[in-house]
Design an enzyme around this catalytic site. Structure first.
Site, PDB file in Angstrom:
ATOM      1  CG  ASP A 146      -1.908  -1.100   1.209  1.00 47.17           C
ATOM      2  OD1 ASP A 146      -1.888  -1.878   0.219  1.00 47.17           O
ATOM      3  OD2 ASP A 146      -2.680  -1.234   2.173  1.00 47.17           O
TER       4      ASP A 146
ATOM      5  CD  GLU B 218       6.490  -1.155  -2.567  1.00 45.79           C
ATOM      6  OE1 GLU B 218       7.544  -1.426  -3.143  1.00 45.79           O
ATOM      7  OE2 GLU B 218       5.639  -2.003  -2.258  1.00 45.79           O
ATOM      8  CE1 TYR B 219      -2.295   1.957  -7.209  1.00 48.46           C
ATOM      9  CE2 TYR B 219      -3.173   3.398  -5.505  1.00 48.46           C
ATOM     10  CZ  TYR B 219      -3.241   2.869  -6.778  1.00 48.46           C
ATOM     11  OH  TYR B 219      -4.236   3.265  -7.620  1.00 48.46           O
ATOM     12  CG  ASP B 220      -0.979   4.992  -0.285  1.00 49.00           C
ATOM     13  OD1 ASP B 220      -1.814   4.747  -1.177  1.00 49.00           O
ATOM     14  OD2 ASP B 220      -1.139   4.688   0.908  1.00 49.00           O
TER      15      ASP B 220
ATOM     16  CB  SER C 236     -35.969  -5.951 -17.686  1.00 49.24           C
ATOM     17  OG  SER C 236     -37.127  -5.982 -18.457  1.00 49.24           O
TER      18      SER C 236
ATOM     19  CD  GLU D  68     -23.632 -13.458 -17.817  1.00 54.35           C
ATOM     20  OE1 GLU D  68     -24.164 -12.483 -17.263  1.00 54.35           O
ATOM     21  OE2 GLU D  68     -23.256 -13.460 -18.995  1.00 54.35           O
TER      22      GLU D  68
ATOM     23  CE  LYS E  30     -32.378 -10.958 -12.589  1.00 54.67           C
ATOM     24  NZ  LYS E  30     -32.485  -9.846 -11.654  1.00 54.67           N
TER      25      LYS E  30
ATOM     26  CG  ASP F 163     -30.721  -8.220  -5.263  1.00 50.60           C
ATOM     27  OD1 ASP F 163     -31.229  -7.424  -6.079  1.00 50.60           O
ATOM     28  OD2 ASP F 163     -31.278  -8.575  -4.215  1.00 50.60           O
TER      29      ASP F 163
ATOM     30  NE  ARG G  84     -33.217  -2.100 -17.171  1.00 52.51           N
ATOM     31  CZ  ARG G  84     -34.523  -1.960 -17.098  1.00 52.51           C
ATOM     32  NH1 ARG G  84     -35.058  -1.208 -16.162  1.00 52.51           N
ATOM     33  NH2 ARG G  84     -35.312  -2.550 -17.974  1.00 52.51           N
TER      34      ARG G  84
ATOM     35  CE1 TYR H 268     -25.698  -6.707 -17.134  1.00 53.20           C
ATOM     36  CE2 TYR H 268     -25.146  -7.104 -14.825  1.00 53.20           C
ATOM     37  CZ  TYR H 268     -25.899  -6.452 -15.790  1.00 53.20           C
ATOM     38  OH  TYR H 268     -26.841  -5.540 -15.410  1.00 53.20           O
TER      39      TYR H 268
ATOM     40  CE  LYS I 237     -26.759 -12.126 -19.657  1.00 55.55           C
ATOM     41  NZ  LYS I 237     -25.677 -11.195 -19.338  1.00 55.55           N
TER      42      LYS I 237
ATOM     43  CE  LYS J  58     -36.555 -12.623  -9.683  1.00 58.63           C
ATOM     44  NZ  LYS J  58     -35.930 -11.350  -9.372  1.00 58.63           N
TER      45      LYS J  58
ATOM     46  CB  CYS K  59     -29.338  -2.807  34.145  1.00 61.65           C
ATOM     47  SG  CYS K  59     -28.381  -4.173  33.489  1.00 61.65           S
TER      48      CYS K  59
ATOM     49  CB  CYS L 180     -26.518  -5.013  37.584  1.00 62.43           C
ATOM     50  SG  CYS L 180     -26.602  -3.455  36.694  1.00 62.43           S
TER      51      CYS L 180
ATOM     52  CB  CYS M   9     -26.334  -0.847  32.201  1.00 61.43           C
ATOM     53  SG  CYS M   9     -25.816  -1.374  33.845  1.00 61.43           S
TER      54      CYS M   9
ATOM     55  CB  CYS N 113     -23.648  -4.299  34.834  1.00 59.43           C
ATOM     56  SG  CYS N 113     -24.843  -5.304  33.947  1.00 59.43           S
TER      57      CYS N 113
HETATM   58  S1  IVH Z   1     -28.300  -9.080 -18.573  1.00 62.26           S
HETATM   59  C1  IVH Z   1     -30.340  -9.247 -21.361  1.00 62.26           C
HETATM   60  N1  IVH Z   1     -26.853 -10.233 -16.722  1.00 62.26           N
HETATM   61  O1  IVH Z   1     -31.028  -8.061 -13.816  1.00 62.26           O
HETATM   62  C2  IVH Z   1     -30.202  -7.907 -20.814  1.00 62.26           C
HETATM   63  N2  IVH Z   1     -28.552  -8.710 -16.036  1.00 62.26           N
HETATM   64  O2  IVH Z   1     -33.833  -8.370 -14.592  1.00 62.26           O
HETATM   65  C3  IVH Z   1     -30.511  -7.803 -19.365  1.00 62.26           C
HETATM   66  N3  IVH Z   1     -28.696  -8.405 -13.627  1.00 62.26           N
HETATM   67  O3  IVH Z   1     -31.495  -4.864 -15.192  1.00 62.26           O
HETATM   68  C4  IVH Z   1     -29.346  -7.673 -18.509  1.00 62.26           C
HETATM   69  N4  IVH Z   1     -27.045  -9.743 -13.080  1.00 62.26           N
HETATM   70  O4  IVH Z   1     -29.780  -5.164 -13.293  1.00 62.26           O
HETATM   71  C5  IVH Z   1     -27.856  -9.383 -16.982  1.00 62.26           C
HETATM   72  N5  IVH Z   1     -25.473 -11.325 -15.179  1.00 62.26           N
HETATM   73  C6  IVH Z   1     -26.468 -10.458 -15.442  1.00 62.26           C
HETATM   74  C7  IVH Z   1     -27.171  -9.783 -14.421  1.00 62.26           C
HETATM   75  C8  IVH Z   1     -28.207  -8.918 -14.773  1.00 62.26           C
HETATM   76  C9  IVH Z   1     -27.968  -8.928 -12.622  1.00 62.26           C
HETATM   77  C10 IVH Z   1     -29.825  -7.470 -13.441  1.00 62.26           C
HETATM   78  C11 IVH Z   1     -29.729  -6.199 -14.244  1.00 62.26           C
HETATM   79  C12 IVH Z   1     -30.958  -6.156 -15.088  1.00 62.26           C
HETATM   80  C13 IVH Z   1     -31.876  -7.066 -14.357  1.00 62.26           C
HETATM   81  C14 IVH Z   1     -32.876  -7.666 -15.304  1.00 62.26           C
END
Ligand code: IVH
Length: 682
Positions: A31, A33-35, A80, A116, A118, A120, A139, A226, A290, A314, A410, A413, A428, A433
């Site tokens: 770190d 050296e980076y700094d 989506s 892949e 998904k 959150d 988005r 992704y 996909k 899901k 408390c 005690c 407390c 206690c």
């Molecule tokens: S692909 C095909 N890949 O999921 C185009 N989306 O429900 C859609 N998300 O808005 C996106 N991981 O926020 C894709 N590996 C992944 C993802 C992913 C999470 C989310 C993304 C998208 C939402 C769609």
């Protein structure tokens, strides 16, 4: 070399090392050296503002707040995904694709699927022009999002520039907060009396839309890439190849993304991800499947906002509804009363949850939880289960209980509780206690403090219950005979424990100060106070103003430390510890003196006997300094087993390398005088 060339060279180096550190998690530099490189670049840029480039690593921090988030139109819409919640639905999706392609004249297509996680979090799009990151947007509704470039710049896993880039490139991915960072952020917010975030996604989304990038900088976010939106002058055969290209060009692409050929393999992978879900350090709510081939993607097309060529498998939710049976209060080390929920046991996120944290009373009030309510419980990964809110219908019950209040006395005690004006916790105030003592005693024996082997949570309870230990000084009065009367102690373990306790009398003074359990005195502050005052008597005699002169101690902290040291129970403990022989002063020379004064050390690898902390304490005790990165200014590298790249670097720079024995020979207690030190570099 001109300053301009040097600035470019520094940018290249920082770019490379940032990538090693954040994206590959495999740094080549310490770190420090980076700094040092970053500092040099900052200095050049301050003197020559015209040399600042938008991709300079200095531009990640210190950006000015923006006044609003302008709208950005996505040239290629951000889509989506349709959902599949069962194996049947997943297989039906593949069948629909086959039927659609058959109508297009493509019979029996050979699908290559990419699976892949998904993530959150929230989707974003990054725009690069000639390899430079120029704009990033949320988005939004898929067509129009918001410009959040200022915050995205602060995220170290987003490259500010890419090599061999096409003229225009849009990279898409998910911004998220790791579970560990989320838990840490909520804890800090709760301590500060701020509202806590419901989940990592809300925390990430709330952060990315802030106007001031300094906020984003303090709330660690990360990105998984992704996909690609618009790209000029570059063609990929499939999504898989696009991911590989992204990975090779500095983007963080999940290493566990798979390419699969059959529907059965896809189903198996989705189930496998579901199993692994709880072991990840980020939240996923499903698996995205996909079709890789871009020509097939084009033929399949989009229905509404959902591409036909992709689907989201899901997972079942990690929240459940159950009944809040009671709210109870724990006493913390500093007397803080922490509320927690007793729940009707419920199976969520793969485990049965009976207890959940409620952070503090303000959090409790904000969520408006009442005993008897149906409540929503969240458990994800390693995060402690949390009660998020009452279920929507619960708040309409006419016979709801009153809001839970911290107890007036408390529970443990019986002392009357107090609510200091500057605290979000009712307290407390009784240091003696038993519940508070349990926390303090556990802290006293713990690793960073007095580090007494063989005494842990269980043993401390056992000793308290047997009436053998009330305050920390009592540990030093234990006898092997007393211990042998307790469960789980034999002659050997009893003697060993008594010996370990006795040995701890010689712990460095800084650790003793930390072990006392003073609010605001952590390990580092303990060490700094010890360095400055050198004995307990000097510290006890010090005014708040004196204490404030200690490095890292501000006026409020100083006031608080002073006030606690003046307390009768604290004074009694200190006198008692002194009476049982605990060392209450710093041994060794004052700072800047001693055999190793002015010498800088770097530790690497595992030493045979000394832990890293012990080696540091010994070096500092003799007046030396320990830093993390090797440079030409380093006097010695101390290397143990499996040393890191620091050893190679030392050898490259010609810095002398010592083993543990070599280090010990430099230290006092039979150490040679300073003149006999092995030669450092000229
Ligand atoms: S692909 C095909 N890949 O999921 C185009 N989306 O429900 C859609 N998300 O808005 C996106 N991981 O926020 C894709 N590996 C992944 C993802 C992913 C999470 C989310 C993304 C998208 C939402 C769609």
């Amino acid at each position: 070399m001109t300053v301009e060339a040097r600035a470019a060279e520094l940018r290249d180096q920082l770019h490379h090392h940032g990538y090693r550190y954040y994206v590959l998690d495999d740094p080549e530099l310490g770190d420090d050296e980076y700094d040092a490189l970053l500092d040099e670049l900052r200095t050049i840029e301050a003197a020559h503002p015209e040399l600042v480039t938008p991709d300079s690593p200095t531009q990640r921090i210190g950006g000015e707040p923006v006044s609003s988030l302008p709208k950005v139109r996505h040239e290629i819409p951000m889509l989506s995904l349709a959902n599949a919640r069962s194996e049947e639905e997943l297989r039906a999706w593949v069948a629909r694709m086959r039927a659609h392609l058959a109508r297009e004249g493509i019979d029996d297509p050979a699908f290559e699927f990419v699976c892949e996680p998904k993530i959150d979090g929230l989707a974003i799009s990054l725009r690069y022009e000639d390899g430079i990151f120029v704009q990033g947007a949320t988005r939004g509704n898929g067509e129009i999002g918001e410009d959040v470039t200022h915050n995205l710049r602060t995220i170290p896993t987003i490259p500010l520039r890419i090599d061999d880039a096409p003229p225009v490139l849009e990279v898409r991915g998910e911004i998220y907060m790791s579970l560990k960072d989320f838990a840490g952020l909520n804890e800090r917010r709760a301590e500060a009396g701020l509202s806590t975030f419901m989940n990592p996604r809300n925390a990430a989304a709330g952060t990315i839309r802030q106007l001031d990038p300094k906020l984003a900088k303090d709330r660690p976010l990360s990105m998984w890439s992704y996909g690609i939106g618009r790209v000029d002058g570059l063609r990929f055969a499939g999504h898989w190849e696009a991911l590989e290209w992204l990975r090779e060009h500095g983007f963080r692409v999940n290493a566990d993304v798979q390419r699969l050929e059959s529907e059965d393999e896809v189903v198996a992978q989705c189930l496998a991800w579901q199993e692994r879900r709880g072991n990840l350090d980020f939240e996923i709510d499903g698996v995205v499947v996909k079709v890789s081939d871009l020509e097939l993607q084009r033929r399949l097309g989009v229905v509404g906002r959902d591409p036909r060529w992709a689907i989201a498998w899901k997972f079942p939710p990690t929240t459940k509804v159950t009944t809040l049976k009671d709210v109870m209060w724990n006493v913390g080390k500093f007397g803080d009363l922490h509320p927690f929920a007793i729940l009707e046991p419920v199976h969520v996120g793969g485990v049965t949850v009976k207890l959940a944290t409620l952070h503090n009373e303000e959090d409790l009030a904000r969520k408006d939880l009442r005993v008897g309510d149906e409540v929503i419980v969240l458990r994800a990964g390693d995060v402690i289960p949390q009660v998020l809110s009452p279920a929507p219908h619960a708040v309409e019950r006419p016979d709801r209980a009153d809001p839970p209040r911290p107890p007036e006395h408390c529970r443990t005690c019986g002392t009357k509780t107090v609510k200091p004006p500057d605290s979000v916790f009712t307290k407390c105030p009784n240091r003696l206690c038993p519940e508070r003592q349990w926390q303090l005693l556990k802290h006293f024996v713990s690793r960073g403090a007095m580090d007494i082997d063989g005494l842990g949570e269980k043993q401390v309870s056992q000793l308290q219950q047997a009436g053998l230990v009330t305050t920390a000084a009592d540990f030093y009065r234990l006898t092997a005979e007393q211990l042998m009367e307790l469960d789980r102690y034999g002659e050997i373990s009893a003697n060993r424990t008594v010996q370990n306790v006795a040995d701890s009398r010689e712990r460095p003074f800084g650790r003793v100060l930390f072990a006392l359990g003073l609010e605001e005195v952590g390990f580092v502050t303990g060490r700094n106070l010890a360095q400055r005052f050198r004995s307990i008597d000097a510290l006890l005699a010090a005014s708040a103003e004196d204490i404030e002169q200690t490095p890292g101690v501000g006026p409020k902290m100083a006031e608080k430390i002073h006030e606690q040291l003046a307390g009768g129970q604290m004074r009694a403990l200190i006198e008692d510890l002194r009476a049982v022989g605990v060392s209450m002063a710093l041994e060794g020379p004052p700072p800047g003196e001693g055999p190793l004064a002015g010498k800088t050390f770097v530790l690497t690898g595992t030493l045979p006997d000394l832990t890293r902390e012990e080696a540091t304490e010994r070096i500092e005790g003799a007046g030396g300094r320990v830093t993390s990165g090797v440079s030409r200014k380093t006097d010695y590298v101390v290397a143990g087993a499996s040393p890191g790249s620091k050893l190679e670097k030392a050898e490259r720079l010609g810095v002398p390398v010592l083993d543990e024995a070599g280090l010990l020979a430099l230290l006092p207690h039979g150490a040679p005088p300073p003149s006999a030190l092995p030669p450092t570099r000229p």
